[in-house]
Enzyme design. Structure first.
Site, PDB file in Angstrom:
ATOM      1  N   CYS A  53       2.445 -74.138   0.059  1.00  0.00           N
ATOM      2  CA  CYS A  53       3.616 -73.251   0.198  1.00  0.00           C
ATOM      3  C   CYS A  53       3.566 -72.367   1.458  1.00  0.00           C
ATOM      4  O   CYS A  53       4.588 -72.183   2.124  1.00  0.00           O
ATOM      5  CB  CYS A  53       3.757 -72.374  -1.039  1.00  0.00           C
ATOM      6  SG  CYS A  53       2.199 -71.711  -1.631  1.00  0.00           S
ATOM      7  N   HIS A  78       6.450 -65.678  -0.179  1.00  0.00           N
ATOM      8  CA  HIS A  78       5.277 -65.433   0.671  1.00  0.00           C
ATOM      9  C   HIS A  78       5.744 -64.849   2.014  1.00  0.00           C
ATOM     10  O   HIS A  78       6.699 -65.353   2.624  1.00  0.00           O
ATOM     11  CB  HIS A  78       4.522 -66.746   0.952  1.00  0.00           C
ATOM     12  CG  HIS A  78       3.753 -67.290  -0.231  1.00  0.00           C
ATOM     13  ND1 HIS A  78       3.663 -66.656  -1.436  1.00  0.00           N
ATOM     14  CD2 HIS A  78       3.032 -68.437  -0.351  1.00  0.00           C
ATOM     15  CE1 HIS A  78       2.909 -67.374  -2.263  1.00  0.00           C
ATOM     16  NE2 HIS A  78       2.524 -68.462  -1.631  1.00  0.00           N
TER      17      HIS A  78
HETATM   18  N1  LIG Z   1       3.243 -76.525  -2.748  1.00  0.00           N
HETATM   19  C1  LIG Z   1       2.727 -75.385  -3.116  1.00  0.00           C
HETATM   20  O1  LIG Z   1       2.350 -74.661  -2.304  1.00  0.00           O
HETATM   21  C2  LIG Z   1       2.550 -74.997  -4.498  1.00  0.00           C
HETATM   22  C3  LIG Z   1       1.909 -75.905  -5.255  1.00  0.00           C
HETATM   23  N2  LIG Z   1       1.530 -75.633  -6.450  1.00  0.00           N
HETATM   24  C4  LIG Z   1       0.784 -76.709  -7.110  1.00  0.00           C
HETATM   25  O2  LIG Z   1       1.603 -77.274  -8.136  1.00  0.00           O
HETATM   26  C5  LIG Z   1       0.790 -77.668  -9.208  1.00  0.00           C
HETATM   27  C6  LIG Z   1       1.246 -76.969 -10.486  1.00  0.00           C
HETATM   28  O3  LIG Z   1       1.084 -75.564 -10.381  1.00  0.00           O
HETATM   29  P1  LIG Z   1       1.569 -74.597 -11.546  1.00  0.00           P
HETATM   30  O4  LIG Z   1       2.905 -75.034 -12.019  1.00  0.00           O
HETATM   31  O5  LIG Z   1       1.393 -73.223 -11.035  1.00  0.00           O
HETATM   32  O6  LIG Z   1       0.480 -74.902 -12.706  1.00  0.00           O
HETATM   33  P2  LIG Z   1       0.570 -74.570 -14.234  1.00  0.00           P
HETATM   34  O7  LIG Z   1      -0.829 -74.363 -14.694  1.00  0.00           O
HETATM   35  O8  LIG Z   1       1.559 -73.505 -14.507  1.00  0.00           O
HETATM   36  O9  LIG Z   1       1.126 -75.940 -14.902  1.00  0.00           O
HETATM   37  C7  LIG Z   1       0.366 -77.108 -14.969  1.00  0.00           C
HETATM   38  C8  LIG Z   1       1.143 -78.229 -15.649  1.00  0.00           C
HETATM   39  O10 LIG Z   1       0.321 -79.386 -15.709  1.00  0.00           O
HETATM   40  C9  LIG Z   1       0.077 -79.750 -17.081  1.00  0.00           C
HETATM   41  N3  LIG Z   1      -1.305 -80.151 -17.235  1.00  0.00           N
HETATM   42  C10 LIG Z   1      -2.414 -79.389 -17.147  1.00  0.00           C
HETATM   43  N4  LIG Z   1      -3.524 -80.125 -17.351  1.00  0.00           N
HETATM   44  C11 LIG Z   1      -3.098 -81.394 -17.571  1.00  0.00           C
HETATM   45  C12 LIG Z   1      -3.765 -82.624 -17.869  1.00  0.00           C
HETATM   46  N5  LIG Z   1      -5.085 -82.704 -17.947  1.00  0.00           N
HETATM   47  N6  LIG Z   1      -3.007 -83.735 -18.040  1.00  0.00           N
HETATM   48  C13 LIG Z   1      -1.666 -83.671 -17.940  1.00  0.00           C
HETATM   49  N7  LIG Z   1      -0.977 -82.539 -17.683  1.00  0.00           N
HETATM   50  C14 LIG Z   1      -1.688 -81.418 -17.494  1.00  0.00           C
HETATM   51  C15 LIG Z   1       0.378 -78.511 -17.880  1.00  0.00           C
HETATM   52  O11 LIG Z   1       0.738 -78.887 -19.210  1.00  0.00           O
HETATM   53  P3  LIG Z   1       0.508 -77.922 -20.492  1.00  0.00           P
HETATM   54  O12 LIG Z   1       1.583 -76.879 -20.476  1.00  0.00           O
HETATM   55  O13 LIG Z   1       0.614 -78.862 -21.625  1.00  0.00           O
HETATM   56  O14 LIG Z   1      -0.852 -77.325 -20.321  1.00  0.00           O
HETATM   57  C16 LIG Z   1       1.549 -77.938 -17.084  1.00  0.00           C
HETATM   58  O15 LIG Z   1       2.716 -78.644 -17.389  1.00  0.00           O
HETATM   59  C17 LIG Z   1      -0.655 -77.331  -8.797  1.00  0.00           C
HETATM   60  O16 LIG Z   1      -1.232 -78.455  -8.171  1.00  0.00           O
HETATM   61  C18 LIG Z   1      -0.471 -76.218  -7.794  1.00  0.00           C
HETATM   62  O17 LIG Z   1      -1.569 -76.084  -6.940  1.00  0.00           O
HETATM   63  C19 LIG Z   1       1.861 -74.473  -6.995  1.00  0.00           C
HETATM   64  C20 LIG Z   1       2.579 -73.502  -6.305  1.00  0.00           C
HETATM   65  C21 LIG Z   1       2.993 -73.699  -4.989  1.00  0.00           C
HETATM   66  N1  LIG Z   2      -2.452 -71.570  -3.379  1.00  0.00           N
HETATM   67  C1  LIG Z   2      -1.005 -71.335  -3.262  1.00  0.00           C
HETATM   68  C2  LIG Z   2      -0.244 -72.184  -4.180  1.00  0.00           C
HETATM   69  C3  LIG Z   2      -0.813 -73.561  -4.337  1.00  0.00           C
HETATM   70  O1  LIG Z   2      -1.011 -73.985  -5.435  1.00  0.00           O
HETATM   71  O2  LIG Z   2      -1.077 -74.215  -3.221  1.00  0.00           O
HETATM   72  P1  LIG Z   2      -1.467 -75.762  -3.151  1.00  0.00           P
HETATM   73  O3  LIG Z   2      -0.202 -76.527  -3.475  1.00  0.00           O
HETATM   74  O4  LIG Z   2      -1.906 -75.972  -1.778  1.00  0.00           O
HETATM   75  O5  LIG Z   2      -2.541 -76.016  -4.157  1.00  0.00           O
HETATM   76  C4  LIG Z   2      -0.742 -69.878  -3.520  1.00  0.00           C
HETATM   77  O6  LIG Z   2      -1.585 -69.294  -4.016  1.00  0.00           O
HETATM   78  O7  LIG Z   2       0.244 -69.269  -3.290  1.00  0.00           O
END
Ligand SMILES: NC(=O)C1=CN([C@@H]2O[C@H](COP(=O)(O)OP(=O)(O)OC[C@H]3O[C@@H](n4cnc5c(N)ncnc54)[C@H](OP(=O)(O)O)[C@@H]3O)[C@@H](O)[C@H]2O)C=CC1
Ligand SMILES: N[C@@H](CC(=O)OP(=O)(O)O)C(=O)O
Length: 348
Positions: A148, A241
């Protein structure tokens, strides 16, 4: 309509995917997956919804399935909002099963045959898909969007990099808590406070930026040739951010020309009129105290980056400084993957 699924649909980013896809003109949500804890439940019972918009009616009763390609039927595109360690194992299985994976997770971003794409910046890197399918024997493929903080930074660097010699970039981030997920930062750690560390964030910004602006010869990407140093901080802001950018310029510049480069910047999504393409990807703010996360994160429906305080450095006058704000879970996450998928859907 193209049938799409969301992997990790109950998480912070998964919820943004649902919000943004609920009324999409070309994509229809037909599958939602999460962990085994949620599988088998109706979406509204499985999720702890955090967004102001409310759970869209169309998905409230959808039964969440296990994150397994065998459970996801008749779907062409899956959007991945999975934790990186799970994504590393699961995303290749979806691609091997013939699905197009638009991933927001970091797991596969730096694989040499996986495109890391911002549609306005490096759409040509999508040609790596062919190499990926050949290398891995997949009918489907994986395309990723950057971190992000990286996305917002690179959207402002691209118009400058195209016109000027950039020698060095120093960036300090002030990152919202939503970037760490709902349970990511305890309130006792962040209220009345700033945390000057976000695991692996600086390394991701430093490597992904050079990859995105790198040269693509049709087969591989050579990273851009300047150096970048990032310092990342967590601040008590919910979404959006903020980044302070300092650029050591390799040639003369005028501040007004820099502003013009930002304002006039357009890319392929704007040309193609993609649904989530903001009219102006980079919006210049002239007020002395903007951009600010609360006021500017929703610019261009959360898909534009706002930039202000564009100035020549007073102490090192050959250098440029500015501040930017981007919405971390829209342009920095779900919106970024959706724009990648819109582009793929349009041109492939
Ligand atoms: N591009 C960017 O910069 C950003 C990227 N991200 C990335 O996006 C992704 C998700 O982040 P975020 O939404 O904050 O995470 P959350 O922890 O809020 O959500 C995770 C999701 O994955 C599911 N999950 C967790 N473990 C498993 C598993 N073993 N098998 C299948 N499903 C699973 C969870 O299901 P359940 O509810 O059932 O536990 C939930 O739906 C991460 O990789 C994060 O780093 C996040 C923010 C910004
Ligand atoms: N690390 C970022 C969010 C994130 O999950 O990044 P990435 O998609 O690179 O794992 C933040 O803290 O704001």
């Amino acid at each position: 309509m193209v049938n799409v699924g969301i992997l990790g649909a109950t998480g912070m980013v998964g919820q943004r995917f649902i919000e943004l896809l609920a009324d999409h003109p070309k994509f229809e949500i037909t599958a939602l997956t999460a962990s085994k804890r949620s599988a088998g439940k109706k979406y509204e019972d499985a999720v702890t919804w955090h967004l102001e918009s409310g759970i869209p009616e169309a998905v409230q009763d959808t039964v969440v399935v296990d994150t397994d390609p065998a459970e996801v039927k008749d779907v062409e595109i899956v959007f991945s909002a999975l934790p990186a360690d799970t994504a590393a194992i699961v995303e290749p299985k979806f691609a091997a099963a013939g699905m197009k994976v638009a991933s927001n997770a970091s797991a596969m971003r730096m694989e040499p045959d996986v495109p890391l794409v911002i549609p306005e910046v490096n759409p040509e890197h999508l040609d790596l898909i062919e190499t990926q399918q050949k290398n891995r024997g997949w009918d489907g493929f994986i395309v990723t969007n950057p971190n992000c903080s990286t996305i917002a930074l690179v959207m402002t660097l691209k118009p400058l990099y195209d016109q000027y010699d950039i020698k060095k970039v120093y960036v300090s981030t002030m990152q919202a808590v939503s970037g760490a997920g709902y349970n990511g930062v305890p309130s006792m750690a962040i209220l009345d406070n700033i945390v000057p560390f976000i695991g692996s964030e600086e390394e991701k910004m430093e490597s992904e930026t050079l990859e995105l602006l790198g040269d693509f010869d049709g087969e591989s990407v050579t990273p851009a040739g300047f150096s970048l140093s990032a310092s990342c901080n967590r601040v008590p802001v919910i979404d959006g951010h903020t980044e302070s950018v300092f650029i050591e310029m390799g040639e003369e510049f005028e501040v007004d020309d820099v502003k013009k480069s930002f304002s006039e910047f357009r890319g392929l999504p704007q040309k193609l009129g993609l649904h989530y393409a903001p009219e102006s990807p980079v919006i210049v703010r002239e007020e002395e105290n903007r951009p600010q996360p609360r006021m500017d994160r929703n610019a261009g429906h959360g898909m534009a980056v706002s930039v202000g305080r564009i100035r020549r450095d007073a102490v090192f006058p050959e250098n440029l400084k500015y501040t930017l704000v981007g919405h971390n879970t829209i342009r920095g996450a779900a919106g970024a993957s959706i724009l990648n998928a819109e582009l793929i859907n349009e041109i492939m």
